[in-house]
Write a protein that holds these residues in place. Structure first.
Motif, PDB file in Angstrom:
ATOM      1  N   ASN A 180      40.342  98.889 117.359  1.00 13.19           N
ATOM      2  CA  ASN A 180      40.111  99.170 118.776  1.00 13.19           C
ATOM      3  C   ASN A 180      41.285  98.595 119.569  1.00 13.19           C
ATOM      4  O   ASN A 180      42.099  97.842 119.023  1.00 13.19           O
ATOM      5  CB  ASN A 180      38.768  98.604 119.246  1.00 13.19           C
ATOM      6  N   PRO A 181      41.400  98.916 120.865  1.00 10.05           N
ATOM      7  CA  PRO A 181      42.562  98.475 121.632  1.00 10.05           C
ATOM      8  C   PRO A 181      42.380  97.146 122.357  1.00 10.05           C
ATOM      9  O   PRO A 181      43.201  96.815 123.213  1.00 10.05           O
ATOM     10  CB  PRO A 181      42.757  99.613 122.635  1.00 10.05           C
ATOM     11  N   LEU A 182      41.337  96.372 122.028  1.00  6.80           N
ATOM     12  CA  LEU A 182      41.104  95.110 122.732  1.00  6.80           C
ATOM     13  C   LEU A 182      41.694  93.955 121.950  1.00  6.80           C
ATOM     14  O   LEU A 182      41.314  93.688 120.802  1.00  6.80           O
ATOM     15  CB  LEU A 182      39.615  94.875 122.971  1.00  6.80           C
ATOM     16  N   ILE A 183      42.611  93.247 122.600  1.00  8.98           N
ATOM     17  CA  ILE A 183      43.288  92.086 122.027  1.00  8.98           C
ATOM     18  C   ILE A 183      42.872  90.861 122.823  1.00  8.98           C
ATOM     19  O   ILE A 183      42.938  90.861 124.057  1.00  8.98           O
ATOM     20  CB  ILE A 183      44.814  92.258 122.091  1.00  8.98           C
ATOM     21  N   ALA A 184      42.414  89.829 122.141  1.00  3.31           N
ATOM     22  CA  ALA A 184      42.106  88.555 122.802  1.00  3.31           C
ATOM     23  C   ALA A 184      43.412  87.787 122.952  1.00  3.31           C
ATOM     24  O   ALA A 184      43.969  87.289 121.973  1.00  3.31           O
ATOM     25  CB  ALA A 184      41.085  87.765 121.990  1.00  3.31           C
ATOM     26  N   GLY A 185      43.916  87.725 124.190  1.00  5.83           N
ATOM     27  CA  GLY A 185      45.208  87.100 124.448  1.00  5.83           C
ATOM     28  C   GLY A 185      45.127  85.591 124.412  1.00  5.83           C
ATOM     29  O   GLY A 185      44.080  84.979 124.679  1.00  5.83           O
ATOM     30  N   ALA A 186      46.258  84.967 124.086  1.00  8.96           N
ATOM     31  CA  ALA A 186      46.318  83.518 123.897  1.00  8.96           C
ATOM     32  C   ALA A 186      45.973  82.767 125.172  1.00  8.96           C
ATOM     33  O   ALA A 186      46.477  83.079 126.247  1.00  8.96           O
ATOM     34  CB  ALA A 186      47.712  83.119 123.418  1.00  8.96           C
ATOM     35  N   ALA A 187      45.112  81.764 125.040  1.00  6.66           N
ATOM     36  CA  ALA A 187      44.762  80.857 126.141  1.00  6.66           C
ATOM     37  C   ALA A 187      43.977  79.687 125.544  1.00  6.66           C
ATOM     38  O   ALA A 187      43.795  79.603 124.318  1.00  6.66           O
ATOM     39  CB  ALA A 187      43.969  81.569 127.229  1.00  6.66           C
ATOM     40  N   GLU A 188      43.502  78.801 126.408  1.00  6.26           N
ATOM     41  CA  GLU A 188      42.879  77.555 125.938  1.00  6.26           C
ATOM     42  C   GLU A 188      41.645  77.784 125.085  1.00  6.26           C
ATOM     43  O   GLU A 188      41.343  76.963 124.201  1.00  6.26           O
ATOM     44  CB  GLU A 188      42.523  76.672 127.148  1.00  6.26           C
ATOM     45  N   HIS A 189      40.900  78.850 125.313  1.00  7.25           N
ATOM     46  CA  HIS A 189      39.696  79.098 124.512  1.00  7.25           C
ATOM     47  C   HIS A 189      40.035  79.515 123.089  1.00  7.25           C
ATOM     48  O   HIS A 189      39.124  79.660 122.260  1.00  7.25           O
ATOM     49  CB  HIS A 189      38.829  80.159 125.185  1.00  7.25           C
ATOM     50  N   LEU A 190      41.344  79.695 122.803  1.00  4.35           N
ATOM     51  CA  LEU A 190      41.777  80.054 121.446  1.00  4.35           C
ATOM     52  C   LEU A 190      42.651  78.958 120.839  1.00  4.35           C
ATOM     53  O   LEU A 190      43.501  79.223 119.995  1.00  4.35           O
ATOM     54  CB  LEU A 190      42.504  81.399 121.472  1.00  4.35           C
ATOM     55  N   ILE A 191      42.427  77.710 121.285  1.00  2.38           N
ATOM     56  CA  ILE A 191      43.051  76.547 120.634  1.00  2.38           C
ATOM     57  C   ILE A 191      42.258  76.165 119.388  1.00  2.38           C
ATOM     58  O   ILE A 191      42.816  75.991 118.303  1.00  2.38           O
ATOM     59  CB  ILE A 191      43.127  75.349 121.598  1.00  2.38           C
ATOM     60  N   GLU A 192      40.951  76.057 119.557  1.00  2.00           N
ATOM     61  CA  GLU A 192      40.082  75.655 118.446  1.00  2.00           C
ATOM     62  C   GLU A 192      39.788  76.849 117.549  1.00  2.00           C
ATOM     63  O   GLU A 192      39.676  77.988 118.010  1.00  2.00           O
ATOM     64  CB  GLU A 192      38.769  75.081 118.982  1.00  2.00           C
ATOM     65  N   GLU A 193      39.635  76.569 116.259  1.00  2.00           N
ATOM     66  CA  GLU A 193      39.375  77.647 115.311  1.00  2.00           C
ATOM     67  C   GLU A 193      38.080  78.381 115.618  1.00  2.00           C
ATOM     68  O   GLU A 193      37.986  79.600 115.439  1.00  2.00           O
ATOM     69  CB  GLU A 193      39.358  77.096 113.884  1.00  2.00           C
ATOM     70  N   GLU A 194      37.067  77.663 116.102  1.00  2.38           N
ATOM     71  CA  GLU A 194      35.798  78.317 116.386  1.00  2.38           C
ATOM     72  C   GLU A 194      35.925  79.317 117.533  1.00  2.38           C
ATOM     73  O   GLU A 194      35.190  80.310 117.584  1.00  2.38           O
ATOM     74  CB  GLU A 194      34.714  77.277 116.671  1.00  2.38           C
ATOM     75  N   GLY A 195      36.832  79.059 118.463  1.00  2.00           N
ATOM     76  CA  GLY A 195      37.077  80.030 119.511  1.00  2.00           C
ATOM     77  C   GLY A 195      37.662  81.315 118.957  1.00  2.00           C
ATOM     78  O   GLY A 195      37.260  82.419 119.357  1.00  2.00           O
ATOM     79  N   VAL A 196      38.609  81.193 118.048  1.00  2.00           N
ATOM     80  CA  VAL A 196      39.198  82.373 117.412  1.00  2.00           C
ATOM     81  C   VAL A 196      38.134  83.149 116.645  1.00  2.00           C
ATOM     82  O   VAL A 196      38.042  84.383 116.738  1.00  2.00           O
ATOM     83  CB  VAL A 196      40.356  81.965 116.483  1.00  2.00           C
ATOM     84  N   ARG A 197      37.295  82.424 115.926  1.00  2.00           N
ATOM     85  CA  ARG A 197      36.237  83.092 115.162  1.00  2.00           C
ATOM     86  C   ARG A 197      35.243  83.791 116.087  1.00  2.00           C
ATOM     87  O   ARG A 197      34.737  84.877 115.771  1.00  2.00           O
ATOM     88  CB  ARG A 197      35.525  82.080 114.271  1.00  2.00           C
ATOM     89  N   ALA A 198      34.962  83.174 117.231  1.00  2.00           N
ATOM     90  CA  ALA A 198      34.039  83.797 118.181  1.00  2.00           C
ATOM     91  C   ALA A 198      34.608  85.114 118.707  1.00  2.00           C
ATOM     92  O   ALA A 198      33.880  86.104 118.859  1.00  2.00           O
ATOM     93  CB  ALA A 198      33.753  82.843 119.336  1.00  2.00           C
ATOM     94  N   ALA A 199      35.907  85.149 118.994  1.00  2.89           N
ATOM     95  CA  ALA A 199      36.538  86.377 119.471  1.00  2.89           C
ATOM     96  C   ALA A 199      36.520  87.460 118.398  1.00  2.89           C
ATOM     97  O   ALA A 199      36.287  88.646 118.692  1.00  2.89           O
ATOM     98  CB  ALA A 199      37.963  86.085 119.917  1.00  2.89           C
ATOM     99  N   LEU A 200      36.760  87.067 117.153  1.00  6.40           N
ATOM    100  CA  LEU A 200      36.694  88.023 116.046  1.00  6.40           C
ATOM    101  C   LEU A 200      35.280  88.564 115.868  1.00  6.40           C
ATOM    102  O   LEU A 200      35.076  89.769 115.676  1.00  6.40           O
ATOM    103  CB  LEU A 200      37.162  87.362 114.757  1.00  6.40           C
ATOM    104  N   LYS A 201      34.301  87.678 115.960  1.00  3.27           N
ATOM    105  CA  LYS A 201      32.902  88.085 115.771  1.00  3.27           C
ATOM    106  C   LYS A 201      32.472  89.090 116.822  1.00  3.27           C
ATOM    107  O   LYS A 201      31.698  90.006 116.542  1.00  3.27           O
ATOM    108  CB  LYS A 201      32.008  86.851 115.835  1.00  3.27           C
TER     109      LYS A 201
END
Length: 354
Positions: A16-37
């Protein structure tokens, strides 16, 4: 097929065309996993470089939410749709080795969700950036974003981050990184320029696979009560109000670089319909960052559902959106003459005769 969300960015196929752009909520690994989920096709982990001062900025970071009347609001998902973030920020707080271990592990996990976790480098010193890019590729990462368009360079410690404004300089930087690595390379450029299409053209000429445009701006918000700047300094600003500017730069850049060069939108995208708007203006995908920080990771899922519903209503797929408005855009000189039309928009009491 109507409603299909998948798109291509160069050699990469995205679900899909939605990219979660870099910011403070993507410092922690769990934030990255939440965006992927929640369904993001790409998650760009919080950026890093070699400059200690750039990391130290994070310890001094502050954030504020404003509505359309410049009134400060509470930081939560109930903020009005017009709400936007103004802040000063910094980079990933840990060491480069910690960051590289984390982003490479997360990218391996992302493959199970048909997604990517991208490494993001912010330019400090070019030689260091080249070395780090090589390490990113050596760690098996599948995607690198090079950010040379941060809003803060003029306000930060010298050499901490970069706001590159000259096409020749962009070409030198991107070519150096491109010669060092072969993995897909996205280059994020500034919106603080009247030469955005030239910057994009320079990045593609030097070997970028895609250009992300256009980064947030610097702004100062005076506080009427204290009569001082909010948070005491100039801030990085972006929000719903920036969407027309983003679409303008996308349209002009598409004309400058050609329809075969994929552009990625950032700044001003609040929801799934905004993703459709920037795609119509020429983007192949869109980064969302500040709105997710403010409203939570469920915004990703809601935005994808909203985009899918729009595509279904219009009986079109996501790829079919790309550039339709940009390619139909006319210059003022090409518009038909409408004699006296301006009179319809002037307050009527100004047209009265004595």
């Amino acid at each position: 097929m109507a409603g299909k969300l998948d798109v291509s960015i160069g050699k990469l196929h995205l679900k899909n065309p939605l990219i979660a752009g870099a910011a403070e909520h993507l410092i922690e690994e769990e934030g990255v996993r939440a965006a992927l989920k929640r369904g993001a096709a790409v998650v760009v982990m919080k950026s890093t470089n070699e400059v200690a001062a750039a990391k130290a900025q994070l310890d001094a970071a502050e954030y504020a939410v404003f509505d359309e009347t410049w009134t400060r609001r509470e930081w939560n998902a109930s903020a009005p749709s017009s709400a936007f973030i103004a802040c000063r920020s910094g980079l990933y707080p840990g060491s480069f080795d910690q960051w590289l271990d984390s982003v490479s592990r997360l990218d391996r996990e992302a493959q199970n969700n048909d997604a990517y976790v991208a490494a993001s480098l912010i330019l400090g010193d070019l030689d260091h950036a080249v070395q780090m890019a090589r390490q990113v590729q050596g760690a098996g990462l599948r995607l690198l974003e090079l950010n040379i368009g941060t809003p803060y360079a003029s306000q930060a410690a010298k050499g901490a981050v970069a706001t590159e404004l000259l096409p020749g300089r962009v070409m030198t930087i991107v070519r150096s990184i491109r010669e060092a690595v072969s993995l897909p390379l996205w280059v994020k450029i500034t919106g603080q320029s009247e030469r955005v299409p030239e910057l994009a053209h320079a990045a593609f000429t030097a070997g970028a696979d895609s250009v992300v445009m256009a980064g947030r701006l610097l702004g100062l918000i005076p506080d009427l009560d204290t009569m001082r700047p909010v948070l005491d300094t100039t801030l990085g600003v972006g929000g719903y109000w920036n969407l027309p500017l983003t679409c303008h730069w996308l349209s002009l850049s598409r004309a400058a670089v050609g329809r075969d060069k994929p552009l990625i939108a950032t700044n001003g995208i609040q929801n799934g319909l905004d993703i459709a708007r920037v795609m119509l203006a020429g983007a192949s995908a869109a980064e969302m960052s500040s709105p997710v920080m403010l409203r939570g990771f469920d915004l990703i899922e809601r935005s994808l559902a909203e985009l899918r519903d729009y595509l279904t209503r219009k009986t079109i797929d996501a790829e079919g959106l790309i550039g339709r408005a940009a390619d139909a855009r006319k210059t003022f000189a090409e518009m038909p003459t409408l004699d006296g039309n301006w009179r319809n928009y002037v307050p009527q009491d100004a047209l009265k005769t004595s």
